[in-house]
Structures are given as C-alpha cells and as structure tokens.
Design a protein around this motif. Structure first.
Motif, PDB file in Angstrom:
ATOM      1  N   ASP A 158      18.648  -7.139   7.627  1.00 43.21           N
ATOM      2  CA  ASP A 158      18.320  -7.527   6.251  1.00 43.21           C
ATOM      3  C   ASP A 158      17.570  -6.415   5.530  1.00 43.21           C
ATOM      4  OD1 ASP A 158      19.555  -9.960   6.528  1.00 43.21           O
ATOM      5  OD2 ASP A 158      17.718 -11.049   7.011  1.00 43.21           O
ATOM      6  N   LEU A 159      16.686  -5.734   6.245  1.00 43.41           N
ATOM      7  CA  LEU A 159      15.961  -4.626   5.626  1.00 43.41           C
ATOM      8  C   LEU A 159      16.924  -3.523   5.198  1.00 43.41           C
ATOM      9  CD1 LEU A 159      13.365  -3.148   4.826  1.00 43.41           C
ATOM     10  CD2 LEU A 159      13.227  -2.269   7.166  1.00 43.41           C
ATOM     11  N   ARG A 160      17.866  -3.196   6.053  1.00 43.10           N
ATOM     12  CA  ARG A 160      18.838  -2.148   5.712  1.00 43.10           C
ATOM     13  C   ARG A 160      19.673  -2.550   4.499  1.00 43.10           C
ATOM     14  NH1 ARG A 160      20.370  -1.193  12.064  1.00 43.10           N
ATOM     15  NH2 ARG A 160      18.621   0.208  12.559  1.00 43.10           N
ATOM     16  N   TYR A 161      20.011  -3.828   4.402  1.00 38.61           N
ATOM     17  CA  TYR A 161      20.755  -4.327   3.233  1.00 38.61           C
ATOM     18  C   TYR A 161      19.914  -4.156   1.964  1.00 38.61           C
ATOM     19  CZ  TYR A 161      22.898  -7.573  -0.062  1.00 38.61           C
ATOM     20  OH  TYR A 161      23.457  -8.127  -1.178  1.00 38.61           O
ATOM     21  N   LEU A 162      18.632  -4.503   2.053  1.00 37.33           N
ATOM     22  CA  LEU A 162      17.731  -4.378   0.901  1.00 37.33           C
ATOM     23  C   LEU A 162      17.571  -2.921   0.470  1.00 37.33           C
ATOM     24  CD1 LEU A 162      14.972  -6.905   1.995  1.00 37.33           C
ATOM     25  CD2 LEU A 162      16.414  -7.114  -0.034  1.00 37.33           C
ATOM     26  N   LYS A 163      17.499  -2.029   1.447  1.00 32.00           N
ATOM     27  CA  LYS A 163      17.358  -0.602   1.126  1.00 32.00           C
ATOM     28  C   LYS A 163      18.590  -0.075   0.392  1.00 32.00           C
ATOM     29  CE  LYS A 163      15.536   2.085   4.357  1.00 32.00           C
ATOM     30  NZ  LYS A 163      15.246   2.643   5.694  1.00 32.00           N
ATOM     31  N   LYS A 164      19.756  -0.536   0.805  1.00 33.98           N
ATOM     32  CA  LYS A 164      20.996  -0.124   0.130  1.00 33.98           C
ATOM     33  C   LYS A 164      21.061  -0.699  -1.283  1.00 33.98           C
ATOM     34  CE  LYS A 164      23.940   0.588   4.186  1.00 33.98           C
ATOM     35  NZ  LYS A 164      25.125   0.107   4.949  1.00 33.98           N
ATOM     36  N   ALA A 165      20.555  -1.912  -1.449  1.00 32.86           N
ATOM     37  CA  ALA A 165      20.569  -2.565  -2.760  1.00 32.86           C
ATOM     38  C   ALA A 165      19.560  -1.957  -3.726  1.00 32.86           C
ATOM     39  CB  ALA A 165      20.290  -4.059  -2.593  1.00 32.86           C
ATOM     40  N   HIS A 166      18.548  -1.292  -3.189  1.00 34.88           N
ATOM     41  CA  HIS A 166      17.493  -0.679  -4.020  1.00 34.88           C
ATOM     42  C   HIS A 166      17.267   0.765  -3.570  1.00 34.88           C
ATOM     43  CE1 HIS A 166      16.559  -4.670  -5.627  1.00 34.88           C
ATOM     44  NE2 HIS A 166      16.615  -5.108  -4.382  1.00 34.88           N
ATOM     45  N   PRO A 167      18.247   1.624  -3.717  1.00 40.08           N
ATOM     46  CA  PRO A 167      18.150   2.995  -3.203  1.00 40.08           C
ATOM     47  C   PRO A 167      17.097   3.864  -3.879  1.00 40.08           C
ATOM     48  CG  PRO A 167      20.083   2.753  -4.591  1.00 40.08           C
ATOM     49  CD  PRO A 167      19.529   1.377  -4.399  1.00 40.08           C
ATOM     50  N   ASP A 168      16.683   3.463  -5.088  1.00 33.78           N
ATOM     51  CA  ASP A 168      15.691   4.265  -5.810  1.00 33.78           C
ATOM     52  C   ASP A 168      14.263   3.736  -5.616  1.00 33.78           C
ATOM     53  OD1 ASP A 168      16.259   1.938  -7.166  1.00 33.78           O
ATOM     54  OD2 ASP A 168      16.046   2.825  -9.165  1.00 33.78           O
ATOM     55  N   THR A 207       7.599  -4.020  14.891  1.00 32.50           N
ATOM     56  CA  THR A 207       7.721  -2.574  15.097  1.00 32.50           C
ATOM     57  C   THR A 207       9.057  -2.069  14.580  1.00 32.50           C
ATOM     58  OG1 THR A 207       6.254  -2.629  17.012  1.00 32.50           O
ATOM     59  CG2 THR A 207       7.755  -0.760  16.854  1.00 32.50           C
ATOM     60  N   ALA A 208      10.119  -2.841  14.777  1.00 27.03           N
ATOM     61  CA  ALA A 208      11.445  -2.434  14.310  1.00 27.03           C
ATOM     62  C   ALA A 208      11.443  -2.198  12.797  1.00 27.03           C
ATOM     63  CB  ALA A 208      12.478  -3.496  14.675  1.00 27.03           C
ATOM     64  N   ILE A 209      10.805  -3.080  12.052  1.00 29.08           N
ATOM     65  CA  ILE A 209      10.723  -2.909  10.588  1.00 29.08           C
ATOM     66  C   ILE A 209       9.930  -1.661  10.247  1.00 29.08           C
ATOM     67  CG2 ILE A 209       9.788  -3.902   8.462  1.00 29.08           C
ATOM     68  CD1 ILE A 209      12.346  -5.274   9.456  1.00 29.08           C
ATOM     69  N   LYS A 210       8.850  -1.419  10.958  1.00 30.87           N
ATOM     70  CA  LYS A 210       8.011  -0.249  10.664  1.00 30.87           C
ATOM     71  C   LYS A 210       8.762   1.070  10.872  1.00 30.87           C
ATOM     72  CE  LYS A 210       3.435  -2.293  11.544  1.00 30.87           C
ATOM     73  NZ  LYS A 210       3.758  -3.667  11.939  1.00 30.87           N
ATOM     74  N   THR A 211       9.763   1.056  11.752  1.00 32.22           N
ATOM     75  CA  THR A 211      10.507   2.300  11.999  1.00 32.22           C
ATOM     76  C   THR A 211      11.397   2.693  10.832  1.00 32.22           C
ATOM     77  OG1 THR A 211      12.390   1.174  13.062  1.00 32.22           O
ATOM     78  CG2 THR A 211      10.570   1.875  14.495  1.00 32.22           C
ATOM     79  N   GLU A 212      11.629   1.777   9.874  1.00 35.04           N
ATOM     80  CA  GLU A 212      12.559   2.071   8.782  1.00 35.04           C
ATOM     81  C   GLU A 212      11.963   1.885   7.396  1.00 35.04           C
ATOM     82  OE1 GLU A 212      16.566   1.049   8.843  1.00 35.04           O
ATOM     83  OE2 GLU A 212      16.832   1.307  11.006  1.00 35.04           O
ATOM     84  N   VAL A 213      10.636   1.943   7.281  1.00 31.39           N
ATOM     85  CA  VAL A 213      10.006   1.857   5.961  1.00 31.39           C
ATOM     86  C   VAL A 213       9.276   3.163   5.656  1.00 31.39           C
ATOM     87  CG1 VAL A 213       9.759  -0.649   6.170  1.00 31.39           C
ATOM     88  CG2 VAL A 213       7.847   0.828   6.822  1.00 31.39           C
ATOM     89  N   ASP A 214       8.900   3.333   4.391  1.00 33.21           N
ATOM     90  CA  ASP A 214       8.229   4.562   3.960  1.00 33.21           C
ATOM     91  C   ASP A 214       6.721   4.491   4.093  1.00 33.21           C
ATOM     92  OD1 ASP A 214      10.668   5.925   2.838  1.00 33.21           O
ATOM     93  OD2 ASP A 214      10.653   4.144   1.570  1.00 33.21           O
ATOM     94  N   LEU A 215       6.200   3.277   3.979  1.00 31.59           N
ATOM     95  CA  LEU A 215       4.757   3.119   3.879  1.00 31.59           C
ATOM     96  C   LEU A 215       4.351   1.749   4.406  1.00 31.59           C
ATOM     97  CD1 LEU A 215       1.988   4.103   2.615  1.00 31.59           C
ATOM     98  CD2 LEU A 215       2.781   3.083   0.461  1.00 31.59           C
ATOM     99  N   VAL A 216       3.223   1.707   5.116  1.00 32.11           N
ATOM    100  CA  VAL A 216       2.641   0.453   5.579  1.00 32.11           C
ATOM    101  C   VAL A 216       1.297   0.280   4.887  1.00 32.11           C
ATOM    102  CG1 VAL A 216       1.524  -0.658   7.560  1.00 32.11           C
ATOM    103  CG2 VAL A 216       3.797   0.311   7.817  1.00 32.11           C
ATOM    104  N   VAL A 217       0.962  -0.964   4.518  1.00 33.64           N
ATOM    105  CA  VAL A 217      -0.348  -1.228   3.914  1.00 33.64           C
ATOM    106  C   VAL A 217      -0.971  -2.465   4.554  1.00 33.64           C
ATOM    107  CG1 VAL A 217       0.162  -0.179   1.675  1.00 33.64           C
ATOM    108  CG2 VAL A 217       0.686  -2.601   2.045  1.00 33.64           C
TER     109      VAL A 217
END
Length: 305
Positions: A96-106, A117-127
C-alpha cells in the motif's frame, strides 16, 4: 513469589546478566519500578544506544523493540512479550505504501515512528509526536505524504497550512475511542481542570483541549503547571503515573476505555522469564534492513528531531 519478591529477583538477574530494561510510559507501575529507563519509544531507543549494557529488554510493543535494534544493531534486543503489537503500525503494509508513493510522486513520505521496520525502509523521513511539527515546519519540501496516523497528520496539517499534506487514513484504536462528549462530560464534573490530550486523538477532541502534545509533553506540562486539576486524554496509565508523581494534584481519565491492550500484554512475569531465557523474543534484523530503516531516522535527527 509476590510482586515485591519477583521485582527483587528481576533486579538481581538484570545486574548479574548485565541487562538494560526499557519500559514505555504506558506500562504498569510494577514494570516501571524495575526498568532502567522509562519514556516514549524514541527516547528509550536513544537511551538504549548510550546504555553500557549489551543486552536490552523492551517492555512495549514490537515496533519499539525494532527501533532499539535499528539504533543499536550491535546489541542483543528482546521484546518481553512477542504478542505485544501496535495495531496502528500494522494498518499500513509495504504494498500500500508503494501504491501511495506512485500516486503522489512529487511528495516526500513522512512516517510517524509508530510504523513497522518495513515501512521505515521506504520513507524519506520519520518523526515523533513531539518533533513532527518542528521538523515539518522547517523542512523545505511543501508536498508531504504523512503515514499512518490520520489524527496526528490532520492536526499537523492545521498547524502547518503552508504545507500541502496528504494524510493516510490510519489511526490508533486506543486514542480514537475518546470523543468530544467524553471531554465535555468530564469538564462538567471538573470545570477548573485543564484538558491535556495526545495528537493521536480525534480532531473533535484536540480542538477543545488546552494542550495537545506527546506523552512526555503531557506529563511535563502537568508537572510544571501551576494548575492543580487535569483531564488526561491519552492511555490511562499516564493518569496513574501522574497521580504518583504529583500527589498534590488531581488527575482524571477521559474514559475508562482508553486502555492499550497491547501495552498491557506485557507482565512482570514476562520480564522475569525473558531474563531467564525462557520467554521473550530476540529482535533479528539483517544489516541491509537496518541500514535502510535507519536512514529516515537519521534524517529526523539531521532536521532537528
């Protein structure tokens, strides 16, 4: 053994085995009494990294133990109860995260630390809940995809109107049990009490609060305030801890149902059995996963978190 005898045995064993025990603030007092450090998930991870012990036991939920391992890969990390999971962290999977990234490429992808941990490997920033506003306010990027907590994300969106934020519709089941009518009912009973709530609460709750902040922020506010009565809108164990820390002040729960059953899954016996090698689960992450998952956490630190 009674509680005191079990606690004494745990304290003895952790010294003999050179183990550091971490307890999230939502844990029960009997566990917090034997912990070396207590706090929120990220604070505990940082403290674990500086602790001299080479073995860590996390009394919390799985993503918290994972974060400790990510920041201290050279240490052995155990979660005291392997069934203690975070429902919100599990609401978003990698597909689902990969789908969201494709839908919002900018958009840059910003993840709440309450993620797998899997989600953290594919995001730009953690808060974290305490650092999110400051970090996103100062970041250059205007387009932000925030996952997975819609309540924290929506609260941030209102605090930062200059940002174009897309928010994933996840959330904490425990905090989402709190409603506006619960707050109003408690205010009727305690008209002089200040309302302190976590940003994981629904917007209808945050809007009528006197203070919105992280678990640590709520506790510090109550301790430092000149006010003497508080209605606490977060996991009910915080009320217990504040009552013990500030016996001269009055603290009230918003609802008896604001209990995280995953946090309560860990028992004092779980800690004891983990120390004895008869319970708990070691967190094992491969080097590449740790490297990828640490990158957005390091980015948070770089940006002032």
């Amino acid at each position: 053994m009674n509680t005191r005898e079990l606690q004494d045995e745990i304290i003895k064993l952790k010294k003999e085995k050179d183990v550091c025990i971490l307890a999230h603030a939502y844990q029960s007092p009997d566990i917090i009494d034997v912990a070396d450090f207590t706090g929120d998930s990220y604070a505990l991870s940082k403290l674990a990294a500086t602790a001299p012990q080479k073995t860590i036991i996390m009394c919390g939920v799985r993503f918290m133990a994972d974060t400790v391992k990510i920041l201290s890969p050279e240490k052995k990390v155990f979660i005291a109860n392997e069934d203690a999971l975070c429902p919100m962290a599990d609401q978003l999977n990698i597909e689902d995260l990969r789908y969201l990234k494709k839908a919002h490429p900018d958009h840059i992808v910003c993840a709440y630390i309450n993620t797998t941990t899997a989600i953290k490997t594919e995001v730009d920033l953690v808060v974290t809940s305490s650092s999110a506003k400051k970090i996103l306010e100062n970041t250059e990027e205007k387009n932000i995809l925030f996952v997975p907590d819609q309540n924290l994300g929506t609260w941030l969106k209102k605090q930062l109107p200059q940002k174009n934020m897309v928010v994933y519709p996840g959330g904490c089941p425990t905090h989402m049990r709190l409603r506006k009518e619960h707050i109003l009912r408690m205010k009727e009973k305690h008209p002089n009490a200040k309302v302190l709530v976590h940003p994981e609460c629904l917007q209808e709750v945050s809007k009528i609060a006197d203070y919105v902040g992280s678990t640590t922020g709520i506790m510090n506010y109550a301790k430092e305030s000149n006010d003497t009565e508080f209605i606490i809108g977060t996991e009910n164990s915080i009320v217990t801890h504040l009552q013990m820390a500030c016996p001269d002040k009055m603290f009230y729960t918003v609802s008896k149902h604001c209990i995280c059953h995953n946090m309560k899954a860990t028992t004092l016996t779980d800690v004891y059995n983990t120390l004895r090698g008869r319970g708990g689960k070691e967190i094992l992450l491969d080097e590449e996963t740790i490297k990828k998952a640490r990158k957005p956490i390091d980015e948070m630190i770089k940006r002032g978190g």
